[in-house]
Design an enzyme around this catalytic site. Structure first.
Site, PDB file in Angstrom:
ATOM      1  N   MET A  16      40.947  44.751  39.988  1.00 33.75           N
ATOM      2  CA  MET A  16      41.531  45.603  39.982  1.00 33.75           C
ATOM      3  C   MET A  16      42.239  45.942  38.982  1.00 33.75           C
ATOM      4  O   MET A  16      43.029  46.610  39.714  1.00 33.75           O
ATOM      5  CB  MET A  16      42.314  45.311  41.671  1.00 33.75           C
ATOM      6  CG  MET A  16      41.763  44.928  42.614  1.00 33.75           C
ATOM      7  SD  MET A  16      42.505  44.969  44.078  1.00 33.75           S
ATOM      8  CE  MET A  16      43.913  44.685  43.840  1.00 33.75           C
ATOM      9  N   HIS A  23      43.046  37.257  33.709  1.00 25.52           N
ATOM     10  CA  HIS A  23      41.818  38.515  33.921  1.00 25.52           C
ATOM     11  C   HIS A  23      41.246  38.132  32.685  1.00 25.52           C
ATOM     12  O   HIS A  23      40.230  38.097  32.961  1.00 25.52           O
ATOM     13  CB  HIS A  23      42.624  39.975  33.322  1.00 25.52           C
ATOM     14  CG  HIS A  23      42.506  40.646  35.057  1.00 25.52           C
ATOM     15  ND1 HIS A  23      44.277  41.000  34.813  1.00 25.52           N
ATOM     16  CD2 HIS A  23      42.990  40.720  36.418  1.00 25.52           C
ATOM     17  CE1 HIS A  23      44.565  41.717  36.225  1.00 25.52           C
ATOM     18  NE2 HIS A  23      43.737  41.368  37.196  1.00 25.52           N
ATOM     19  N   SER A 171      49.249  41.101  38.509  1.00 22.48           N
ATOM     20  CA  SER A 171      49.698  42.675  38.236  1.00 22.48           C
ATOM     21  C   SER A 171      50.860  42.737  38.909  1.00 22.48           C
ATOM     22  O   SER A 171      51.536  44.094  38.655  1.00 22.48           O
ATOM     23  CB  SER A 171      48.375  43.137  38.915  1.00 22.48           C
ATOM     24  OG  SER A 171      46.918  43.047  38.166  1.00 22.48           O
TER      25      SER A 171
HETATM   26  P1  AMP Z   1      43.332  41.509  40.543  1.00 22.97           P
HETATM   27  O1  AMP Z   1      42.851  42.332  39.477  1.00 22.97           O
HETATM   28  O2  AMP Z   1      44.555  40.847  40.740  1.00 22.97           O
HETATM   29  O3  AMP Z   1      42.137  41.428  42.274  1.00 22.97           O
HETATM   30  O4  AMP Z   1      42.113  40.078  39.501  1.00 22.97           O
HETATM   31  C1  AMP Z   1      40.792  39.865  39.804  1.00 22.97           C
HETATM   32  C2  AMP Z   1      40.878  37.985  39.310  1.00 22.97           C
HETATM   33  O5  AMP Z   1      41.479  38.033  38.538  1.00 22.97           O
HETATM   34  C3  AMP Z   1      40.896  37.351  40.379  1.00 22.97           C
HETATM   35  O6  AMP Z   1      39.802  36.951  40.776  1.00 22.97           O
HETATM   36  C4  AMP Z   1      42.009  37.163  40.647  1.00 22.97           C
HETATM   37  O7  AMP Z   1      42.225  35.269  41.268  1.00 22.97           O
HETATM   38  C5  AMP Z   1      41.877  36.769  38.941  1.00 22.97           C
HETATM   39  N1  AMP Z   1      43.692  36.354  38.582  1.00 22.97           N
HETATM   40  C6  AMP Z   1      44.364  36.610  38.776  1.00 22.97           C
HETATM   41  N2  AMP Z   1      46.226  36.432  38.217  1.00 22.97           N
HETATM   42  C7  AMP Z   1      45.349  35.597  37.651  1.00 22.97           C
HETATM   43  C8  AMP Z   1      46.225  34.306  36.770  1.00 22.97           C
HETATM   44  N3  AMP Z   1      47.541  34.728  36.124  1.00 22.97           N
HETATM   45  N4  AMP Z   1      45.223  33.373  36.385  1.00 22.97           N
HETATM   46  C9  AMP Z   1      43.945  33.261  36.501  1.00 22.97           C
HETATM   47  N5  AMP Z   1      43.219  34.122  37.133  1.00 22.97           N
HETATM   48  C10 AMP Z   1      43.890  35.458  38.086  1.00 22.97           C
END
Ligand code: AMP
Length: 271
Positions: A16, A23, A171
């Site tokens: 997102m 990420h 985020s």
């Molecule tokens: P999001 O943009 O929050 O939907 O996250 C996109 C992807 O990044 C998802 O698969 C999350 O689980 C992963 N993600 C978010 N935060 C972390 C983190 N701190 N470490 C590893 N992966 C993450």
């Protein structure tokens, strides 16, 4: 729309946006393992509840484009909500693994996640898709969906990337006031300590109670804190191979999630 073929295997990282090192870790892992890397950036409205943070969710497409380039991403796909949802008549509903935790506290959330991820899979057609263990229940939902619907994609789950004080990168950390940010690392500290105790065969309920008490004493409201099987997301009351300790907590009006595996070294990173 023009069709084109990317060199295979194609790795896909659904996001997102508002990229941070978490990420980027997924993107770098995909870069290592795949001939092509596609990142999707879509703030998916259907996974937000009516009183959640859709309108204030951080958006920074230009910065994200540069960060994705720096991680070696070949294609950044940023669809609009109109393109993704000309209609909303079909939804993917994954049962059982969604009955507790985020699934119970955020009705409709995982339907939104599963539907958008399946749509993104069908658009990008990757061979491999990358998800962060930070969102443990999301991993369980995607795994179950891929199995149940015979989706021909391999999944990779990447361990959580943390700030130097242990706070899991998210985020949503940008919503924290400086005061709340200063105490937020207590979330990781407390579950890492509990994981260490459980790894040493101490009583699970007592370890959990201590962690909840430590968080409450800091003014952090625990929504749940439990030992779970990461495949079924069922709570368990004693140490089992692969089990993880999950937590959702609220401080300063911000909901934060974290989880850790149980192993004898879990405390190594806590000072
Ligand atoms: P999001 O943009 O929050 O939907 O996250 C996109 C992807 O990044 C998802 O698969 C999350 O689980 C992963 N993600 C978010 N935060 C972390 C983190 N701190 N470490 C590893 N992966 C993450």
């Amino acid at each position: 729309m023009k069709a084109f073929a990317l060199p295979t295997p194609v790795g896909c990282v659904p996001t997102m946006g508002a990229f941070h090192e978490g990420h980027l870790a997924l993107m770098r892992q995909a870069r290592k393992e795949c001939a092509s890397v596609v990142v999707t950036l879509f703030v998916n409205p259907t996974q937000f509840g009516p009183n959640e943070d859709l309108s204030r969710y951080p958006r920074q497409e230009e910065v994200d484009t540069r960060l994705a380039e720096s991680a070696g991403v070949d294609l950044l796909f940023i669809p609009s909500a109109e393109e993704m949802y000309p209609r909303r008549t079909t939804r993917v509903c994954v049962e059982e693994v969604t009955s507790l935790w985020e699934g119970a506290l955020r009705p409709g959330h995982f339907e939104g996640v599963a539907t958008v991820v399946l749509k993104l899979f069908n658009i990008v057609r990757p061979d491999v898709a990358y998800f962060g263990l930070k969102d443990l229940q999301q991993c369980a939902v995607i795994r179950r969906m891929v199995e149940d619907l015979d989706v021909p994609i391999s999944l990779r789950f990447v361990e959580t990337v943390r700030d130097s004080d242990g706070l899991a990168l998210s985020s949503r950390n940008t919503y924290l006031s400086p005061e709340a940010r200063a105490i937020a690392p207590e979330i990781f500290r407390s579950i890492a300590l509990a994981a260490q105790a459980i790894g040493q065969q101490q009583d699970v309920d007592m370890a959990i109670e201590r962690a909840v008490a430590a968080l409450t004493a800091q003014g952090i409201a625990v929504e749940y804190l439990s030992l779970v099987d990461p495949i079924t997301m069922s709570p368990i009351d004693r140490l089992e191979s692969g089990c993880r300790l999950i937590v959702a907590a609220r401080l300063d009006g911000v909901r934060l999630l974290d989880n850790v595996g149980i192993n004898p070294d879990a405390s190594a990173k806590i000072s």
